[in-house]
Design a protein around this motif. Sequence first.
Motif, PDB file in Angstrom:
ATOM      1  N   GLY A   1       2.731   1.036  -2.397  1.00 55.50           N
ATOM      2  CA  GLY A   1       3.910   0.576  -1.751  1.00 55.50           C
ATOM      3  C   GLY A   1       4.436  -0.702  -2.253  1.00 55.50           C
ATOM      4  O   GLY A   1       5.675  -0.939  -2.400  1.00 55.50           O
ATOM      5  N   LEU A   2       3.544  -1.431  -2.895  1.00 54.63           N
ATOM      6  CA  LEU A   2       4.180  -2.585  -3.372  1.00 54.63           C
ATOM      7  C   LEU A   2       5.045  -2.346  -4.602  1.00 54.63           C
ATOM      8  O   LEU A   2       5.627  -3.163  -5.283  1.00 54.63           O
ATOM      9  CB  LEU A   2       2.946  -3.621  -3.875  1.00 54.63           C
ATOM     10  N   LYS A   3       4.954  -1.401  -5.266  1.00 52.55           N
ATOM     11  CA  LYS A   3       5.572  -0.965  -6.560  1.00 52.55           C
ATOM     12  C   LYS A   3       7.314  -0.645  -6.208  1.00 52.55           C
ATOM     13  O   LYS A   3       7.983  -0.249  -6.901  1.00 52.55           O
ATOM     14  CB  LYS A   3       4.793   0.248  -7.308  1.00 52.55           C
ATOM     15  N   LEU A   4       7.323  -0.433  -4.780  1.00 53.22           N
ATOM     16  CA  LEU A   4       8.708   0.242  -4.077  1.00 53.22           C
ATOM     17  C   LEU A   4       9.433  -0.961  -3.638  1.00 53.22           C
ATOM     18  O   LEU A   4       8.905  -1.640  -2.810  1.00 53.22           O
ATOM     19  CB  LEU A   4       8.438   1.094  -3.173  1.00 53.22           C
ATOM     20  N   ASN A   5      10.361  -1.514  -4.527  1.00 52.80           N
ATOM     21  CA  ASN A   5      11.246  -2.285  -4.099  1.00 52.80           C
ATOM     22  C   ASN A   5      12.318  -1.640  -3.213  1.00 52.80           C
ATOM     23  O   ASN A   5      13.432  -1.358  -3.880  1.00 52.80           O
ATOM     24  CB  ASN A   5      11.932  -3.417  -5.310  1.00 52.80           C
ATOM     25  N   ILE A   6      12.201  -1.810  -1.783  1.00 53.00           N
ATOM     26  CA  ILE A   6      13.247  -1.394  -0.974  1.00 53.00           C
ATOM     27  C   ILE A   6      14.615  -2.048  -1.292  1.00 53.00           C
ATOM     28  O   ILE A   6      15.701  -1.397  -1.418  1.00 53.00           O
ATOM     29  CB  ILE A   6      12.867  -1.445   0.627  1.00 53.00           C
ATOM     30  N   ASP A   7      14.425  -3.291  -1.232  1.00 53.25           N
ATOM     31  CA  ASP A   7      15.907  -3.885  -1.214  1.00 53.25           C
ATOM     32  C   ASP A   7      16.507  -3.618  -2.554  1.00 53.25           C
ATOM     33  O   ASP A   7      17.970  -3.217  -2.434  1.00 53.25           O
ATOM     34  CB  ASP A   7      15.648  -5.411  -1.297  1.00 53.25           C
ATOM     35  N   VAL A   8      16.134  -3.502  -3.741  1.00 52.54           N
ATOM     36  CA  VAL A   8      16.714  -2.974  -4.951  1.00 52.54           C
ATOM     37  C   VAL A   8      17.328  -1.571  -4.646  1.00 52.54           C
ATOM     38  O   VAL A   8      18.456  -1.169  -5.006  1.00 52.54           O
ATOM     39  CB  VAL A   8      15.807  -3.023  -6.155  1.00 52.54           C
ATOM     40  N   VAL A   9      16.496  -0.797  -4.117  1.00 50.29           N
ATOM     41  CA  VAL A   9      17.260   0.635  -3.989  1.00 50.29           C
ATOM     42  C   VAL A   9      18.204   0.651  -2.931  1.00 50.29           C
ATOM     43  O   VAL A   9      19.070   1.248  -3.136  1.00 50.29           O
ATOM     44  CB  VAL A   9      15.786   1.510  -3.471  1.00 50.29           C
ATOM     45  N   LEU A  10      18.153   0.043  -2.101  1.00 52.18           N
ATOM     46  CA  LEU A  10      19.231   0.187  -0.829  1.00 52.18           C
ATOM     47  C   LEU A  10      20.640  -0.771  -1.358  1.00 52.18           C
ATOM     48  O   LEU A  10      21.456  -0.363  -1.043  1.00 52.18           O
ATOM     49  CB  LEU A  10      18.658  -0.707   0.334  1.00 52.18           C
ATOM     50  N   HIS A  11      20.275  -1.808  -2.278  1.00 55.38           N
ATOM     51  CA  HIS A  11      21.599  -2.335  -2.601  1.00 55.38           C
ATOM     52  C   HIS A  11      21.922  -1.915  -4.042  1.00 55.38           C
ATOM     53  O   HIS A  11      23.360  -2.031  -4.178  1.00 55.38           O
ATOM     54  CB  HIS A  11      21.192  -3.843  -2.863  1.00 55.38           C
ATOM     55  N   GLN A  12      21.449  -1.262  -4.846  1.00 52.74           N
ATOM     56  CA  GLN A  12      21.845  -0.862  -6.065  1.00 52.74           C
ATOM     57  C   GLN A  12      21.744   0.787  -6.294  1.00 52.74           C
ATOM     58  O   GLN A  12      22.508   1.121  -7.284  1.00 52.74           O
ATOM     59  CB  GLN A  12      21.064  -1.476  -7.283  1.00 52.74           C
TER      60      GLN A  12
ATOM     61  N   GLU B   1      -4.232  15.009  11.211  1.00 50.37           N
ATOM     62  CA  GLU B   1      -4.239  13.670  11.026  1.00 50.37           C
ATOM     63  C   GLU B   1      -3.089  12.847  10.941  1.00 50.37           C
ATOM     64  O   GLU B   1      -2.149  13.192   9.894  1.00 50.37           O
ATOM     65  CB  GLU B   1      -5.335  13.037  10.383  1.00 50.37           C
ATOM     66  N   PHE B   2      -2.549  11.975  11.930  1.00 47.80           N
ATOM     67  CA  PHE B   2      -1.325  11.118  11.620  1.00 47.80           C
ATOM     68  C   PHE B   2      -1.646  10.398  10.544  1.00 47.80           C
ATOM     69  O   PHE B   2      -2.576   9.770  10.240  1.00 47.80           O
ATOM     70  CB  PHE B   2      -1.153  10.173  12.679  1.00 47.80           C
ATOM     71  N   PRO B   3      -0.744  10.375   9.362  1.00 51.80           N
ATOM     72  CA  PRO B   3      -0.917   9.743   7.975  1.00 51.80           C
ATOM     73  C   PRO B   3      -0.832   8.377   8.267  1.00 51.80           C
ATOM     74  O   PRO B   3       0.379   7.623   7.824  1.00 51.80           O
ATOM     75  CB  PRO B   3       0.022  10.403   7.440  1.00 51.80           C
ATOM     76  N   TRP B   4      -1.781   7.592   8.893  1.00 47.46           N
ATOM     77  CA  TRP B   4      -1.547   6.006   8.924  1.00 47.46           C
ATOM     78  C   TRP B   4      -1.368   5.341   7.694  1.00 47.46           C
ATOM     79  O   TRP B   4      -0.605   4.278   7.762  1.00 47.46           O
ATOM     80  CB  TRP B   4      -2.671   5.466   9.785  1.00 47.46           C
ATOM     81  N   PHE B   5      -1.850   5.964   6.643  1.00 43.07           N
ATOM     82  CA  PHE B   5      -1.723   5.214   5.401  1.00 43.07           C
ATOM     83  C   PHE B   5      -0.322   5.154   4.851  1.00 43.07           C
ATOM     84  O   PHE B   5       0.082   4.107   4.037  1.00 43.07           O
ATOM     85  CB  PHE B   5      -2.616   6.042   4.369  1.00 43.07           C
ATOM     86  N   LEU B   6       0.599   6.086   5.207  1.00 47.04           N
ATOM     87  CA  LEU B   6       1.983   5.861   5.045  1.00 47.04           C
ATOM     88  C   LEU B   6       2.666   4.511   5.561  1.00 47.04           C
ATOM     89  O   LEU B   6       3.781   4.059   5.137  1.00 47.04           O
ATOM     90  CB  LEU B   6       2.667   7.262   5.409  1.00 47.04           C
ATOM     91  N   ILE B   7       2.075   4.367   7.005  1.00 50.53           N
ATOM     92  CA  ILE B   7       2.610   3.095   7.499  1.00 50.53           C
ATOM     93  C   ILE B   7       1.997   1.997   6.789  1.00 50.53           C
ATOM     94  O   ILE B   7       2.981   1.112   6.547  1.00 50.53           O
ATOM     95  CB  ILE B   7       2.029   3.084   8.949  1.00 50.53           C
ATOM     96  N   GLY B   8       0.938   2.052   6.313  1.00 48.11           N
ATOM     97  CA  GLY B   8       0.403   0.932   5.485  1.00 48.11           C
ATOM     98  C   GLY B   8       1.291   0.893   4.019  1.00 48.11           C
ATOM     99  O   GLY B   8       1.655  -0.270   3.625  1.00 48.11           O
ATOM    100  N   PHE B   9       1.733   2.036   3.587  1.00 47.12           N
ATOM    101  CA  PHE B   9       2.561   1.822   2.562  1.00 47.12           C
ATOM    102  C   PHE B   9       4.061   1.338   2.608  1.00 47.12           C
ATOM    103  O   PHE B   9       4.443   0.583   2.085  1.00 47.12           O
ATOM    104  CB  PHE B   9       2.811   3.629   1.996  1.00 47.12           C
ATOM    105  N   LEU B  10       4.590   1.809   3.857  1.00 46.42           N
ATOM    106  CA  LEU B  10       5.809   1.277   4.226  1.00 46.42           C
ATOM    107  C   LEU B  10       5.406  -0.398   4.466  1.00 46.42           C
ATOM    108  O   LEU B  10       6.506  -1.274   4.136  1.00 46.42           O
ATOM    109  CB  LEU B  10       6.303   1.822   5.445  1.00 46.42           C
ATOM    110  N   VAL B  11       4.610  -0.801   5.066  1.00 48.74           N
ATOM    111  CA  VAL B  11       4.402  -2.212   5.140  1.00 48.74           C
ATOM    112  C   VAL B  11       4.409  -3.028   4.085  1.00 48.74           C
ATOM    113  O   VAL B  11       4.795  -4.049   3.854  1.00 48.74           O
ATOM    114  CB  VAL B  11       2.996  -2.446   6.193  1.00 48.74           C
ATOM    115  N   MET B  12       3.606  -2.299   3.148  1.00 45.29           N
ATOM    116  CA  MET B  12       3.239  -3.133   1.845  1.00 45.29           C
ATOM    117  C   MET B  12       4.729  -2.928   0.982  1.00 45.29           C
ATOM    118  O   MET B  12       4.835  -4.017   0.307  1.00 45.29           O
ATOM    119  CB  MET B  12       2.411  -2.405   1.048  1.00 45.29           C
TER     120      MET B  12
END
Length: 351
Positions: free
Chosen positions: A99-110, A268-279
Amino acid sequence: MATHIKGNVPVDRSAGAAKASSRFSSRSLWIGGVAFTFLIALLGYGLSRIPGFDHVGPLACAIVIAVVYRQFWGYPEAIRSGIQFSAKRLLRLAIILYGLKLNIDVVLHQGLGLLVYDAGVIVFAILLTVLLAKWLKAEPSLSLMLGVGTGVCGAAAIAAVSPIIQAKEEDTAIGVGIIALVGTFFSILYTVLRPYLPLTPVEYGIWSGISLHEIAHVALAAAPAGQDGLAMGLLAKLGRVLLLVPLCFILMYWMKRTGKVQGGAKIEFPWFLIGFLVMSVFGSYVLGSLIPVSEDFQAGVSNVTTFVLTMAMVGLGLNVNLRALRTKAARPLIAMSITSVLLSVLSFLLI
């Protein structure tokens, strides 16, 4: 047998010692299993530095070593617990760190405009791969994972969806190996074709970002186009990574709705995806802005993420039986290859 009387209750010291010894032995074997995946991951990194293998990457190299080991020496049953820990727990940790490789801000703005292309690519890749697989009578679970890997972000996407669709560990490892090798071939082909294509550096970068399989493949193919081409390629690719989360929840709903959950088991609920989003949020809005970090630190975190994922893939690769691979992987590979070719051609025409 040494017995001690404590009050009126006899205490068997030898039995307690035996339990302690058993726990110590189990812990040692667990550590040995984790260390084993660590060692093969290191060998994979070493192999990936050899000319020719450097384009394939450590992930695929480590899987190949693990598969070869299994065929010659069998599965190391004594240290299974540690190997399974790497294959399951470290796999989820790698997705979270990814998740650290995903820059949400850049994606949403550009990159909002590119998200439309990205969504179309994902739908096209998954549906076409699944349809072709059905026509070819290929293994459905493996074909679906290859479709997701082709449409989203390669190995990381396959690793994320495999527990949701209840795929076998062997199929997951096969899928990751195929996606790494095919994606590498396409990225090299892109670099060869680039000088002859009527595309600007930015257009070529976008084409690479919306059609290639892994982030590493996009970086490899887009780098020769210069900084602008590389930046646009990675931006387009990050949009596909962002869409991995809603895709996983759609797959969960589909599995439950169609009754494809095996043996009445619950997904199973994919809790690791929540961790992915948090990171992802942490990396986008905290790390680097509120908490200053150097580029070397970020590169180090990226390398650790890749290494952890490589260890997990070693654990999965040890489950691969080459005899089964011959009959199981050929048709899904054909379906995925056809999809990749058509995806490249159609995305080129749309740019």
